[in-house]
Each structure stands twice: as C-alpha cells, then as structure tokens.
Scaffold this motif. Structure first.
Motif, PDB file in Angstrom:
ATOM      1  N   VAL A 148      12.185   5.990   7.789  1.00  0.00           N
ATOM      2  CA  VAL A 148      11.494   6.520   6.561  1.00  0.00           C
ATOM      3  C   VAL A 148      10.923   5.511   5.772  1.00  0.00           C
ATOM      4  N   ILE A 149       9.712   5.388   5.446  1.00  0.00           N
ATOM      5  CA  ILE A 149       9.107   4.340   4.703  1.00  0.00           C
ATOM      6  C   ILE A 149       8.737   4.666   3.092  1.00  0.00           C
ATOM      7  N   VAL A 150       8.963   4.213   2.303  1.00  0.00           N
ATOM      8  CA  VAL A 150       8.643   4.315   0.802  1.00  0.00           C
ATOM      9  C   VAL A 150       7.884   3.188   0.494  1.00  0.00           C
ATOM     10  N   ALA A 151       6.538   3.398   0.092  1.00  0.00           N
ATOM     11  CA  ALA A 151       5.452   2.638  -0.363  1.00  0.00           C
ATOM     12  C   ALA A 151       5.296   2.431  -1.727  1.00  0.00           C
ATOM     13  N   THR A 152       5.097   1.336  -2.175  1.00  0.00           N
ATOM     14  CA  THR A 152       4.940   1.173  -3.478  1.00  0.00           C
ATOM     15  C   THR A 152       3.511   1.546  -4.101  1.00  0.00           C
ATOM     16  N   THR A 153       3.459   1.529  -5.404  1.00  0.00           N
ATOM     17  CA  THR A 153       2.146   1.929  -5.988  1.00  0.00           C
ATOM     18  C   THR A 153       0.820   1.041  -5.414  1.00  0.00           C
ATOM     19  N   GLY A 154      -0.353   1.700  -5.393  1.00  0.00           N
ATOM     20  CA  GLY A 154      -1.502   0.775  -5.217  1.00  0.00           C
ATOM     21  C   GLY A 154      -2.024   0.828  -3.901  1.00  0.00           C
ATOM     22  N   LYS A 155      -2.564  -0.293  -3.107  1.00  0.00           N
ATOM     23  CA  LYS A 155      -3.195  -0.389  -1.923  1.00  0.00           C
ATOM     24  C   LYS A 155      -2.300  -0.455  -0.780  1.00  0.00           C
ATOM     25  N   THR A 156      -1.120  -0.696  -0.993  1.00  0.00           N
ATOM     26  CA  THR A 156       0.099  -0.664  -0.006  1.00  0.00           C
ATOM     27  C   THR A 156      -0.005   0.553   0.651  1.00  0.00           C
ATOM     28  N   GLY A 157       0.430   1.774  -0.413  1.00  0.00           N
ATOM     29  CA  GLY A 157       0.326   3.311   0.191  1.00  0.00           C
ATOM     30  C   GLY A 157      -1.053   3.416   0.576  1.00  0.00           C
ATOM     31  N   ARG A 158      -2.089   3.348   0.252  1.00  0.00           N
ATOM     32  CA  ARG A 158      -3.183   3.513   0.868  1.00  0.00           C
ATOM     33  C   ARG A 158      -3.422   3.230   2.292  1.00  0.00           C
ATOM     34  N   GLU A 159      -3.018   1.869   2.491  1.00  0.00           N
ATOM     35  CA  GLU A 159      -3.131   1.331   3.944  1.00  0.00           C
ATOM     36  C   GLU A 159      -2.279   1.829   4.893  1.00  0.00           C
ATOM     37  N   LEU A 160      -0.919   2.056   4.331  1.00  0.00           N
ATOM     38  CA  LEU A 160      -0.089   2.984   5.212  1.00  0.00           C
ATOM     39  C   LEU A 160      -0.518   4.238   5.713  1.00  0.00           C
ATOM     40  N   PHE A 161      -1.178   4.861   4.678  1.00  0.00           N
ATOM     41  CA  PHE A 161      -1.700   6.478   4.942  1.00  0.00           C
ATOM     42  C   PHE A 161      -2.832   6.196   6.011  1.00  0.00           C
ATOM     43  N   GLU A 162      -3.604   5.297   5.935  1.00  0.00           N
ATOM     44  CA  GLU A 162      -4.860   4.980   6.755  1.00  0.00           C
ATOM     45  C   GLU A 162      -4.223   4.666   8.028  1.00  0.00           C
ATOM     46  N   LEU A 163      -3.348   3.494   8.331  1.00  0.00           N
ATOM     47  CA  LEU A 163      -2.847   3.167   9.569  1.00  0.00           C
ATOM     48  C   LEU A 163      -2.222   4.339  10.159  1.00  0.00           C
ATOM     49  N   ARG A 164      -1.348   5.113   9.470  1.00  0.00           N
ATOM     50  CA  ARG A 164      -0.850   6.293  10.514  1.00  0.00           C
ATOM     51  C   ARG A 164      -1.941   7.041  10.981  1.00  0.00           C
ATOM     52  N   LYS A 165      -2.801   7.486  10.211  1.00  0.00           N
ATOM     53  CA  LYS A 165      -4.317   8.211  10.667  1.00  0.00           C
ATOM     54  C   LYS A 165      -4.759   7.615  11.868  1.00  0.00           C
ATOM     55  N   ARG A 166      -5.072   6.290  11.822  1.00  0.00           N
ATOM     56  CA  ARG A 166      -5.664   5.464  12.852  1.00  0.00           C
ATOM     57  C   ARG A 166      -4.875   5.429  14.096  1.00  0.00           C
ATOM     58  N   ARG A 167      -3.451   5.477  13.918  1.00  0.00           N
ATOM     59  CA  ARG A 167      -2.415   5.556  15.114  1.00  0.00           C
ATOM     60  C   ARG A 167      -2.055   6.853  15.759  1.00  0.00           C
ATOM     61  N   GLY A 168      -2.990   7.880  14.899  1.00  0.00           N
ATOM     62  CA  GLY A 168      -2.682   9.307  15.488  1.00  0.00           C
ATOM     63  C   GLY A 168      -1.247   9.745  15.066  1.00  0.00           C
ATOM     64  N   GLU A 169      -0.972   9.386  13.935  1.00  0.00           N
ATOM     65  CA  GLU A 169       0.622   9.747  13.694  1.00  0.00           C
ATOM     66  C   GLU A 169       0.368  10.525  12.302  1.00  0.00           C
ATOM     67  N   ASP A 170       1.632  11.502  11.994  1.00  0.00           N
ATOM     68  CA  ASP A 170       1.459  12.304  10.776  1.00  0.00           C
ATOM     69  C   ASP A 170       2.098  11.225   9.940  1.00  0.00           C
ATOM     70  N   HIS A 171       2.322  11.931   8.592  1.00  0.00           N
ATOM     71  CA  HIS A 171       2.658  11.156   7.361  1.00  0.00           C
ATOM     72  C   HIS A 171       3.996  11.682   6.944  1.00  0.00           C
ATOM     73  N   ALA A 172       4.700  12.154   7.920  1.00  0.00           N
ATOM     74  CA  ALA A 172       5.872  12.968   7.471  1.00  0.00           C
ATOM     75  C   ALA A 172       7.127  11.895   7.266  1.00  0.00           C
ATOM     76  N   HIS A 173       7.014  10.765   7.660  1.00  0.00           N
ATOM     77  CA  HIS A 173       8.220   9.736   7.597  1.00  0.00           C
ATOM     78  C   HIS A 173       7.940   9.004   6.374  1.00  0.00           C
ATOM     79  N   ASP A 174       7.021   9.284   5.663  1.00  0.00           N
ATOM     80  CA  ASP A 174       6.413   8.211   4.576  1.00  0.00           C
ATOM     81  C   ASP A 174       6.525   8.831   3.095  1.00  0.00           C
ATOM     82  N   PHE A 175       7.052   8.188   1.924  1.00  0.00           N
ATOM     83  CA  PHE A 175       6.730   8.484   0.743  1.00  0.00           C
ATOM     84  C   PHE A 175       6.016   7.518  -0.020  1.00  0.00           C
ATOM     85  N   LEU A 176       4.797   8.088  -0.447  1.00  0.00           N
ATOM     86  CA  LEU A 176       3.679   7.184  -1.111  1.00  0.00           C
ATOM     87  C   LEU A 176       3.803   7.284  -2.613  1.00  0.00           C
TER      88      LEU A 176
END
Length: 371
Positions: free
Chosen positions: A198-226
C-alpha cells in the motif's frame, strides 16, 4: 496589482510564511529581493511557525510583520493566532496575506472547497479584519484600507488580505537544483519494487504522478492513498495503516516540504518502529507544487535525523545506480526503513490530476486492506 505596490502600501519590512500558488508573485518578489533565509524574509516550515517568527520580530523591533500563507494553512495558524498573537493575550499586531483557494463559485480541487467556503467566516470569528484583493483592486484602495486598520493593529489586533486568482502580478522566477533524477521516473522505479504494498502519497505533484503512472501501467488505484490535502500528514496516515495491518507492507512517498511541516511525525514513527513501514522521502529542496520556492531541506541531513529518531535501516540515493541498489536492499528489509532520494525540480507540462474523488479513493483502499 503589482506586488511592489502592495508592499509599498503596507510598509512592511519583515516577511515570513509558507509559499502558495496564488501568492507566487509575492514569494517570487521576496526571493528576488531578499532570498529565502535573510533577516528580512524567512520561509517557514509551517504557518504556525511563521506566526511565532512574526511574534519574535515584533518583540525585537516593535514593528508589524507580514505573514503569507494559503488559506489551507489557517488550520496550522489558529493556535498561535488565538493563544499568542490575539489582542486578549499578548496583543501582537500582524498583517496576513492569504491565498484564497476554493473561492465560492469557482472550480477548484476537492480538498480546497470546504476551506475556501469557510475562510472568510473563520477569519471573522478570529477577529481578523479582512479585505479581499481582486484583479480590480488598485494600490490606492489597499493603502487606504490598511491606513484604516492602523489603530486596530496598534491595539494588538490583526488584519488580512484574502487574495483572489490573478490579483497580484510579478514576473515568474525560475527555480532549479543540481539533482538529475526526475521524480516521476523515481516513482515508476518504486512501483516496480513495491509489489502489493500500500502506498500513501504526500500532497501535491507526487500523488498526481503516482495516479497517472498507475493508469499508464494499466493498474487500478486500489493500493494507493492520495493525500490531496493535509500537507505534512502522509507519514502519520501510513503509520496508522501499518500498525493496524501488520501483515501489509506500507510505503509512504513523502516530500521535503511536507516532512518539514510536521517533522515530529518522524519521531512518532521511529518510536513505534513498525517493521512493515518504509518511509521514502523525495527531496528536491523545493515547494514545487506551488511554484518552486526553496524549503529548508538544503540544511537538513534527513538520513541522520532518521537514525537519531529510531529508524532501523536508513539509505540515501542521488543517482540511478544508488537508487537501484537501495530499492533492491529495501525489498528484503524486515524493519522500519527510511530512504531519501534527491530529485530534480520539475514535472511534465501535461501532468493531470486524479479523476477519482477522495471518497472513491478511500473506499477502494479500504476494500484492499479488508481483503
């Protein structure tokens, strides 16, 4: 209004605060004029600390300081404002310049909407006389209003300018550092090594980049807290998950500005020492998401801090080779770990924002943790 005209109208000589995107013209002007750590200008780790710095300035000089912040930072400033500055306590005058995120009737990110709606009532409740600055506000208007507040300030009161989008102008300053690793590339490498953590991403661009990387990799976002709001609290959120799901590996992607804002959390993490938690600090020494002004991180040895606070395994990386080696070693770790990664300032021009709501993010992660 040009920032120079506002400064002239206020007559302030000391400035402290936390950078904000709507106040970037002010921050860039202060950086160009005074730098980040001079007697005239101090970028604080959080807004409450800025209020205390301002109090010290007034005690030393008898003059009125200026404190700048985003309206989300009002939460950090309430205690020193009401128990230190307030006219019924020490009566320390202060002028606040506040960026207004989440203005009523304007589109903004979900974390700003409630605070935006409540900013004016909150300031009124705390006895802070407030003027809203807009694109139409003339320097003479600001000067006349602050003149009206002089007796209030002299009596130990506080006043504020609530700054709307585009109200201040100043040429943008370009920020950079000497580090080569791009944050988005680093997060991609972390995802490769994370497995089912499980990944907890801090405020700002870090969470935005994590979200887009998951999408690009064809993965869902169910292991992340933004952590879209609550700057500085990602580490505490991750600790809460790690303690109550000891079988689940938990990673926190922190930022230097966020870690500094509530640095005491590292002491709590070190004291609890959950073996399933990995604290990764992406350090570009900048408040990048709000323009790039520097944090105090250039003067901080985070790995040494982590060791002193009880983290069991501590690593640092600045190059591709160091990052690959550190991630390989940490994959095998069975103890509380800390990894600082030095990264460049900058992100893709087309970087998007999460397309799920905070509530959807919460529910998806909780399903993962229950499973």
């Amino acid at each position: 209004m040009n920032v120079k005209d506002l400064i002239s109208a206020l007559g302030a000589e000391f400035f402290t605060g936390v950078p904000d995107s709507k106040l970037r013209p002010l921050v860039d002007y202060l950086m160009d004029t005074y730098g980040a750590g001079s007697p005239a200008h101090q970028i604080a780790v959080n807004e409450g600390s800025a209020a205390a710095l301002a109090a010290g300035y007034h005690l030393a000089t008898g003059k009125t300081p200026l404190v700048y912040l985003q309206n989300s930072g009002l939460g950090n400033i309430v205690n020193p404002l009401l128990s230190l500055l307030h006219e019924e306590v020490y009566g320390i005058p202060c002028v606040f310049v506040i960026g207004w995120r989440g203005e009523p009737d304007l589109h903004d990110e979900p974390q700003h909407l409630v605070q935006g709606r409540l900013s004016l009532p909150l300031l009124e409740t705390m006895g802070i006389k407030t003027m809203v600055l807009t694109r139409a506000t003339a320097p003479a208007d600001a000067a006349a209003w602050i003149k009206e507040q002089r007796s209030h300030l002299a009596a130990g009161g506080q006043c504020a300018f609530l700054v709307r989008e585009g109200a201040l102008e100043y040429p943008k300053r370009k920020y950079g550092n000497a580090y080569a690793l791009r944050r988005e590339d680093v997060i991609a490498r972390i995802l490769d090594a994370a497995g089912d953590a499980v990944i907890v991403a801090t405020t700002g661009k870090t969470g935005r980049e994590l979200f887009e990387l998951r999408k690009r990799r064809g993965e869902d976002h169910a292991h992340d807290f933004l952590t879209v709001g609550s700057m500085g609290h990602a580490g505490a959120i991750a600790l809460g998950i790690a303690l109550h799901r000891p079988e689940q590996r938990v990673l926190v992607l922190d930022g230097d500005g966020a870690a500094l804002m509530h640095m005491g959390t590292m002491a709590t993490i070190g004291a609890a020492a959950p073996s399933n938690l990995m604290h990764i600090l992406l350090n570009n020494e900048a408040h990048e998401s709000v323009g790039g002004a520097p944090t105090a991180a250039a003067a901080v040895l985070f790995p040494a801090v982590a060791v002193s606070l009880g983290y069991h395994i501590v690593k640092a990386a600045e190059t591709e080779e160091e990052l690959a080696r550190a991630l390989a070693e940490l994959q095998r770790a069975d103890a509380l770990t800390f990894l600082e990664i030095r990264t460049a300032i900058g992100s893709r021009a087309d970087l998007g924002r999460p397309t799920t709501t905070p509530a959807e993010n919460k529910e998806a992660l909780m399903r993962t943790l229950r499973g």
